[in-house]
Motif scaffolding. Structure first.
Motif, PDB file in Angstrom:
ATOM      1  N   SER A  47       0.869  -1.174   0.000  1.00  0.00           N
ATOM      2  CA  SER A  47       0.000   0.000   0.000  1.00  0.00           C
ATOM      3  C   SER A  47       0.904   1.221   0.000  1.00  0.00           C
ATOM      4  N   CYS A  48       0.355   2.394  -0.372  1.00  0.00           N
ATOM      5  CA  CYS A  48       1.231   3.550  -0.609  1.00  0.00           C
ATOM      6  C   CYS A  48       1.766   4.156   0.676  1.00  0.00           C
ATOM      7  N   GLY A  49       1.007   4.031   1.768  1.00  0.00           N
ATOM      8  CA  GLY A  49       1.484   4.544   3.052  1.00  0.00           C
ATOM      9  C   GLY A  49       1.202   6.015   3.285  1.00  0.00           C
ATOM     10  N   HIS A  50       0.736   6.751   2.266  1.00  0.00           N
ATOM     11  CA  HIS A  50       0.532   8.184   2.495  1.00  0.00           C
ATOM     12  C   HIS A  50      -0.813   8.726   2.036  1.00  0.00           C
ATOM     13  N   CYS A  51      -1.663   7.889   1.425  1.00  0.00           N
ATOM     14  CA  CYS A  51      -2.984   8.398   1.024  1.00  0.00           C
ATOM     15  C   CYS A  51      -3.861   8.512   2.275  1.00  0.00           C
ATOM     16  N   PRO A  52      -5.009   9.195   2.168  1.00  0.00           N
ATOM     17  CA  PRO A  52      -5.836   9.385   3.367  1.00  0.00           C
ATOM     18  C   PRO A  52      -6.289   8.059   3.993  1.00  0.00           C
ATOM     19  N   TYR A  53      -6.405   7.015   3.174  1.00  0.00           N
ATOM     20  CA  TYR A  53      -6.833   5.713   3.712  1.00  0.00           C
ATOM     21  C   TYR A  53      -5.695   5.053   4.487  1.00  0.00           C
ATOM     22  N   CYS A  54      -4.497   5.092   3.905  1.00  0.00           N
ATOM     23  CA  CYS A  54      -3.350   4.483   4.592  1.00  0.00           C
ATOM     24  C   CYS A  54      -3.056   5.196   5.915  1.00  0.00           C
ATOM     25  N   THR A  55      -3.180   6.519   5.923  1.00  0.00           N
ATOM     26  CA  THR A  55      -2.863   7.244   7.153  1.00  0.00           C
ATOM     27  C   THR A  55      -4.029   7.207   8.136  1.00  0.00           C
TER      28      THR A  55
ATOM     29  N   LEU B 291      -8.253   0.175   1.793  1.00  0.00           N
ATOM     30  CA  LEU B 291      -8.881   1.010   0.764  1.00  0.00           C
ATOM     31  C   LEU B 291      -7.862   1.898   0.060  1.00  0.00           C
ATOM     32  N   CYS B 292      -6.583   1.623   0.211  1.00  0.00           N
ATOM     33  CA  CYS B 292      -5.507   2.446  -0.357  1.00  0.00           C
ATOM     34  C   CYS B 292      -5.802   2.823  -1.817  1.00  0.00           C
ATOM     35  N   ASP B 293      -5.446   4.063  -2.166  1.00  0.00           N
ATOM     36  CA  ASP B 293      -5.652   4.544  -3.533  1.00  0.00           C
ATOM     37  C   ASP B 293      -4.684   3.903  -4.527  1.00  0.00           C
ATOM     38  N   ALA B 294      -3.579   3.409  -4.051  1.00  0.00           N
ATOM     39  CA  ALA B 294      -2.587   2.805  -4.956  1.00  0.00           C
ATOM     40  C   ALA B 294      -2.110   1.474  -4.377  1.00  0.00           C
TER      41      ALA B 294
HETATM   42 ZN   LIG Z   1      -2.513   4.332   0.364  1.00  0.00          ZN
END
Ligand SMILES: [Zn+2]
Ligand SMILES: [Zn+2]
Length: 329
Positions: A90-98, A104-107
């Motif tokens: 997961s990207c670790g910085h999208c609003p879902y990851c944080t 639900l990560c965007d990437a």
């Molecule tokens: Zn993410």
């Protein structure tokens, strides 16, 4: 190494010889010991989930042994048995990851969809998304836990039930047969819904302790407090709402479903909740494996050699598998 690769939509998997992959940063090279076949793999093989890369190797219920580590990978020593789930990154910085919703990560990076999975003799995985596996489960019995078990557990958690309540399970396959055992251990009464005429499915559910088993278009003897839908059939949504009491929750646990037919608003009225469950978080995995280490579940399964993956896929597609289908290299 041998790998089974996705061909044209709906066509059989193609056996291919590929070089053994090299682990990159934070990655481990894993020798696959067993890999479950999940309904999502069928959606990928059939093109119902649009291909992200040609020649993908499916499989996201991977049990394997670490044979090499990449730069910066230090969580698992060489020789450790680990599990690789659907969420491979997961990207670790999208609003879902944080916001603690990395499912639900965007990437996102999904195993066996965005990156090669476990229908192969070896695969690589980002170790930060892998799990240590409880020792009491052998390799083949641990494999279905990694998606069927885990996604089923997330669906169960989000249904809001806490025993003793009446829980409906629509589609009594790999996920339902695992979550039924956990739910029964927690005091729930299980109602299992199978395809009309599937006497074997009904028997299987009763053997596992279901209080009632019957066809999915039937009403259970008493209203459900919650229902989990594991079969990819949109018509089950109004059926499950009809069987669920006011204020109850219906959870769709699959990644793909046929269209939901229109239904009278009265089925949703009465503060019933209809929701989906998507993917998993690492926290789900930690909680699930902790739960089943304390309350063991027995996974019923059939195994096929990796080279015969197409036979396993066909059996799952035809509903001929009691429990889970697992490939062994
Ligand atoms: Zn993410
Ligand atoms: Zn899956």
């Amino acid at each position: 190494m041998l790998a089974m690769s996705v061909g044209a939509a709906g066509q059989p998997l193609i056996p291919v010889q590929r070089p053994r992959p090299e682990p990159g940063p934070h990655e481990v090279l894993v020798q696959v010991l067993a890999c479950g076949v999940c309904r999502t793999d069928l959606h990928i093989i059939d093109g119902e989930l649009p291909p992200r890369q040609p020649g993908m190797v499916p499989g996201h219920e991977v049990v394997g042994r670490v044979v090499a580590t990449g730069p910066g990978a230090s969580r698992y020593a060489v020789g450790t048995r680990i599990g690789i789930p659907w969420l491979g990154g997961s990207c670790g910085h999208c609003p879902y990851c944080t916001g603690q919703r990395e499912n639900l990560c965007d990437a996102p990076v999904f195993t066996g969809y965005d990156r090669p999975g476990g229908f192969a003799e070896y695969t690589v995985a980002d170790e930060r998304y892998c799990f240590a596996l409880p020792e009491q489960y052998d390799d083949v019995h641990a494999a279905p836990l990694l998606c069927a078990g885990l996604i089923g557990y997330r669906a169960y958690r989000l249904s809001g039930v806490h025993g003793p309540m009446r829980l409906g399970l629509y589609g009594f396959g790999a996920a339902a047969h695992i979550i039924a055992q956990i739910a029964i251990a927690q005091g729930q009464e299980i109602h299992a819904f199978v395809r009309r005429g599937d006497a074997q499915g009904e028997r299987f559910a009763r053997q596992l302790g279901a209080a009632w088993a019957g066809p999915s278009d039937a009403l259970p003897p008493a209203e459900l407090d919650a229902a989990l839908i594991f079969a990819p059939v949109g018509a089950l949504v109004p059926a499950a709402l009809r069987a669920t009491r006011k204020g109850g929750v219906v959870v769709c646990a699959g990644i793909h479903m046929s269209d939901i037919p229109s239904f009278p608003y009265a089925l949703l009225w009465g503060e019933r909740t209809l929701r989906s469950v998507a993917n998993l978080t690492r926290e789900d995995g930690e909680a699930f494996f902790d739960c089943i280490a304390r309350h063991p579940v027995s996974t019923q399964l059939q195994t096929w050699p990796l080279a015969q993956a197409n036979e396993a896929v066909a059996a799952l597609r035809a509903g001929r598998v009691d429990g889970a289908a697992v490939l062994v290299p």
